[in-house]
Write an enzyme that holds these catalytic residues in place. Structure first.
Site, mmCIF file in Angstrom:
data_model
loop_
_atom_site.group_PDB
_atom_site.id
_atom_site.type_symbol
_atom_site.label_atom_id
_atom_site.label_comp_id
_atom_site.label_asym_id
_atom_site.label_seq_id
_atom_site.Cartn_x
_atom_site.Cartn_y
_atom_site.Cartn_z
ATOM 1 N N GLY A 141 4.266 5.266 -0.197
ATOM 2 C CA GLY A 141 5.348 5.635 -1.110
ATOM 3 C C GLY A 141 6.342 6.637 -0.543
ATOM 4 C CG HIS B 94 -2.894 -1.628 3.612
ATOM 5 N ND1 HIS B 94 -3.071 -1.614 2.244
ATOM 6 C CD2 HIS B 94 -2.257 -0.475 3.914
ATOM 7 C CE1 HIS B 94 -2.548 -0.501 1.749
ATOM 8 N NE2 HIS B 94 -2.038 0.216 2.749
ATOM 9 C CD GLU C 86 -3.929 3.612 4.796
ATOM 10 O OE1 GLU C 86 -2.902 4.284 4.743
ATOM 11 O OE2 GLU C 86 -3.973 2.423 4.493
HETATM 12 C C1 PEP Z 1 -0.467 3.018 2.462
HETATM 13 O O1 PEP Z 1 0.258 2.153 2.027
HETATM 14 O O2 PEP Z 1 -1.093 2.805 3.491
HETATM 15 C C2 PEP Z 1 -0.558 4.293 1.759
HETATM 16 C C3 PEP Z 1 -1.329 5.215 2.250
HETATM 17 O O3 PEP Z 1 0.191 4.420 0.603
HETATM 18 P P1 PEP Z 1 0.536 5.816 -0.152
HETATM 19 O O4 PEP Z 1 1.041 6.778 0.908
HETATM 20 O O5 PEP Z 1 1.596 5.448 -1.143
HETATM 21 O O6 PEP Z 1 -0.713 6.310 -0.783
#
Ligand code: PEP
Length: 253
Positions: free
Chosen positions: A235, A95, A167
């Site tokens: 979140g 992550h 991400e």
């Molecule tokens: C995550 O923790 O992988 C993430 C994408 O967080 P958020 O949805 O809060 O941006």
């Protein structure tokens, strides 16, 4: 067809009591979902409680991290045996918070990914560029480096079985989401790179999740992209109703 995956990353949130209360409220909301995989990733301390509460349902659980060694003098680390013993079937690896706050590099991601696969669990390998890298037009190069480094040495069959979460770091926890077009462009690139590494069949099987400020309001448009096979949600996964709405939006249409 690839079964979509909707995964909740709770990060450092929820005590055992809070995690159990979430699960009790959430399971009835997704009881009829049989066309998508749902994964909850609580903190280690609540993993066994959430896995226990999910037993008998279709909802799976994930650890948020793991060490690649089976045991030993690694204070503060958790092994695959421990994670499996707690009931997890998936492990989130690499992550961006692990990479950027705790110095995890592609070599560590690779060791963890290989260990998780050797243990028969499913890795959710996270990749993504920072804002500075995107603005410098380096997104493709960063993704290539993370894919090549993180997945080095995997067999095509293993690559086909894993989950990759794209991400963009600039979208995580910021409220700033990639547009569906930006997500699709990045996912198509990732799938091409995975195909170059492991072959077209593996790339066609591998599930690619989008993560970065996914909410009930944007989950449908993101999930509708042809190379987006679900979402990794931070979140907005902390509330059962909100995450159930995201699951509903991510189901095949
Ligand atoms: C995550 O923790 O992988 C993430 C994408 O967080 P958020 O949805 O809060 O941006």
């Amino acid at each position: 067809m690839r079964t979509p995956v909707l995964a909740a990353n709770w990060k450092m949130h929820k005590t055992v009591a809070e995690a159990t209360a979430f699960t009790t409220a959430f399971l009835p909301l997704v009881a009829d979902v049989d066309d998508a995989a749902i994964v909850l990733a609580p903190p280690f301390t609540a993993l066994a409680a959430v896995a226990g509460a999910c037993r008998g349902s279709r909802v799976a659980t994930a650890a948020q991290n793991v060490h690649w060694e089976p045991r030993g003098a690694f204070t503060g680390e958790v092994s695959l045996d421990m994670v499996r013993d707690a009931g997890a079937s998936h492990v989130i690896i690499g992550h961006s918070e692990r990479r950027h706050l705790f110095g995890e590099d592609d070599g560590a991601v690779n060791r963890k990914t290989r260990a998780v696969l050797a243990d028969g669990l499913t890795p959710i390998v996270c990749i993504g560029e920072t804002l500075a890298e995107r603005e410098a037009d380096e997104t493709a190069a960063v993704l290539d480096r993370q894919i090549d480094g993180g997945l080095a040495g995997l067999t095509p069959d293993e690559v086909g079985s894993i989950i990759i979460a794209y991400e963009p770091v600039w979208a995580i926890g910021t409220g700033r989401t990639a547009t569906p077009d930006q997500a699709q462009e990045a996912h198509a690139h990732v799938r091409r790179r995975v195909a170059a590494l492991a072959g077209r069949a593996a790339a066609d099987r591998c599930r690619l999740l989008y993560g970065g400020s996914v909410k009930p309001a944007n989950a449908g448009d993101l999930s509708a992209q042809p190379d987006v096979d679900g979402a990794l949600v931070g979140g907005a996964s902390l509330d059962p109703q909100s995450f159930a709405e995201i699951v509903a939006s991510g189901r095949p249409r």
